[in-house]
Design an enzyme around this catalytic site. Structure first.
Site, PDB file in Angstrom:
ATOM      1  N   ASP A  10      51.348  53.081  33.310  1.00 29.79           N
ATOM      2  CA  ASP A  10      50.811  54.034  32.343  1.00 29.79           C
ATOM      3  C   ASP A  10      51.635  53.988  31.047  1.00 29.79           C
ATOM      4  O   ASP A  10      51.884  55.016  30.423  1.00 29.79           O
ATOM      5  CB  ASP A  10      50.735  55.461  32.911  1.00 29.79           C
ATOM      6  CG  ASP A  10      49.683  56.313  32.197  1.00 29.79           C
ATOM      7  OD1 ASP A  10      48.968  55.776  31.319  1.00 29.79           O
ATOM      8  OD2 ASP A  10      49.582  57.514  32.509  1.00 29.79           O
ATOM      9  N   HIS A  19      39.320  56.515  33.291  1.00 29.65           N
ATOM     10  CA  HIS A  19      40.635  57.007  32.900  1.00 29.65           C
ATOM     11  C   HIS A  19      40.510  58.496  32.565  1.00 29.65           C
ATOM     12  O   HIS A  19      39.469  58.928  32.077  1.00 29.65           O
ATOM     13  CB  HIS A  19      41.136  56.207  31.684  1.00 29.65           C
ATOM     14  CG  HIS A  19      42.513  56.570  31.282  1.00 29.65           C
ATOM     15  ND1 HIS A  19      42.797  57.671  30.499  1.00 29.65           N
ATOM     16  CD2 HIS A  19      43.694  55.993  31.585  1.00 29.65           C
ATOM     17  CE1 HIS A  19      44.106  57.747  30.335  1.00 29.65           C
ATOM     18  NE2 HIS A  19      44.675  56.740  30.976  1.00 29.65           N
ATOM     19  N   GLU A  52      47.104  49.983  34.218  1.00 28.09           N
ATOM     20  CA  GLU A  52      46.589  51.077  33.369  1.00 28.09           C
ATOM     21  C   GLU A  52      47.526  51.249  32.189  1.00 28.09           C
ATOM     22  O   GLU A  52      48.263  52.223  32.080  1.00 28.09           O
ATOM     23  CB  GLU A  52      46.472  52.393  34.171  1.00 28.09           C
ATOM     24  CG  GLU A  52      45.710  53.480  33.402  1.00 28.09           C
ATOM     25  CD  GLU A  52      45.971  54.887  33.923  1.00 28.09           C
ATOM     26  OE1 GLU A  52      45.610  55.173  35.072  1.00 28.09           O
ATOM     27  OE2 GLU A  52      46.538  55.696  33.159  1.00 28.09           O
TER      28      GLU A  52
HETATM   29 MN    MN Z   1      46.833  56.378  31.369  1.00 29.44          MN
END
Ligand code: MN
Length: 344
Positions: free
Chosen positions: A301, A177, A13
């Site tokens: 992330d 997301h 991600e």
């Molecule tokens: Mn994210």
């Protein structure tokens, strides 16, 4: 140097941006005449010179340097939230095309370092299907990303089902997301600014995931694969209560879609999750226990959370080697059909 025990790490991600998205967001922010919108609030910060913006727009400089330092094999990229979902439909379609072309071009230059998810404009479901088909069949991207609600609407709404149907048919995993809760819900979060990643994202995105289940999407498209970040956006912790209440409250005349299975059965069959920025053993162990080792993927992330902290946590985990390999990158390779590197 070859370390046969080296982890192949593919965080799943990881965010990027393109200048066209930034330019159009600037127009949206400047022309905003509505009330408080949590996503507008964040975009204003981003567009006023945040170091995050530099890191999002950088594709092959500092990004690859940090990957090399941390020992990350590949990043699975997605256009940063809110993607193209705050634009008018024509602009959204155009920016999605540019972003997907740019992503494919980057992957073409660095095929062993990047894979990526397509951006589509849910505002126009028919054109979203076309762009998804192009992204998977022509550009060779690995799935698609949608940042939770679009104008306060969820993918469980039947007008969006063509996108879900196309994703299922193409074998394209759908990453849902986070973005902030809708402006309608925002006042309840606002006093202590709980509307963003501290709580609102998870509440919003968990709601979205649950709505997909309870609306019967997975009876219609049993092969659809949905990915949630942040250890499953809370849903796995609620399996018992969701299943129990889904059944019991029928006696209170709560009308819902009839489902073929228990809600938690769909989550186990149709969902996978990532750790994205939750570098903490207890929820990881819980999720490995209830979802199985094939359904949990590592994610940093980037650039919103720190690569080295995440990777150090991953490396130090006390897990069997096969489980750790799946978590680090093996599951991402399988689920997103990322090509394994050629044997040395
Ligand atoms: Mn994210």
């Amino acid at each position: 140097m070859t370390d046969t025990n080296a982890l192949r790490i593919i965080p799943a991600e990881e965010a990027f941006a393109v200048p066209e998205q930034m330019a159009e967001m600037r127009k949206v922010v400047e022309n905003w005449s509505g009330g408080y919108d949590p996503d507008i609030f964040l975009w204003e910060k981003m567009l006023s010179g945040s170091p995050l913006t530099r890191r999002l727009l950088d594709l092959d400089g500092e990004r690859i340097q940090i990957m090399d330092e941390a020992g990350i094999a590949m990043q699975l990229l997605s256009l940063t939230s809110t993607g193209v979902q705050m634009f008018d439909p024509d602009t959204a379609v155009a920016v999605a095309e540019v972003a997907n072309d740019r992503l494919a071009e980057l992957i073409g230059r660095f095929p062993t370092r990047f894979a990526g998810l397509a951006t589509v404009a849910p505002q126009d479901p028919a054109r979203a299907v076309k762009e998804l088909e192009r992204s998977i069949n022509t550009l060779g991207l690995n799935g698609l990303v949608i940042n939770s609600h679009t104008n306060g609407e969820y993918l469980s709404d039947r007008k969006y089902w063509p996108i879900l149907e196309a994703a299922a048919e193409l074998g394209a995993p759908l990453y849902i997301h986070p973005r902030s809760p809708t402006p309608l819900m925002a006042p309840a979060y606002r006093e202590d600014h709980l509307e963003h990643a501290i709580w609102g994202y998870q509440a919003e995105t968990g709601l979205h995931g649950l709505r997909l289940i309870t609306s019967g999407v997975f009876d219609a498209f049993p092969k659809l694969k949905v990915i949630l970040g942040h250890m499953g956006e809370g849903i796995p912790y609620w399996f018992y209560r969701i299943d129990w209440m889904h059944d019991m409250t029928k006696s209170l005349d709560m009308v819902r879609a009839e489902l073929q299975m228990k809600p938690s059965d769909y989550f186990r069959r149709n969902f996978a999750i990532t750790t994205s920025g939750v570098n903490w053993d207890p929820p990881l162990k819980y999720n490995l226990d209830v979802l199985g080792a094939d359904n949990v993927m590592f994610a940093v992330d980037y650039p919103y959370q720190e690569t080295h902290e995440s990777v150090n946590w991953l490396r130090a985990l006390d897990l069997p080697a096969d489980v750790k390999a799946k978590l680090a990158g093996g599951n991402a390779e399988r689920i997103f059909k990322i090509k394994a590197p050629a044997a040395a």
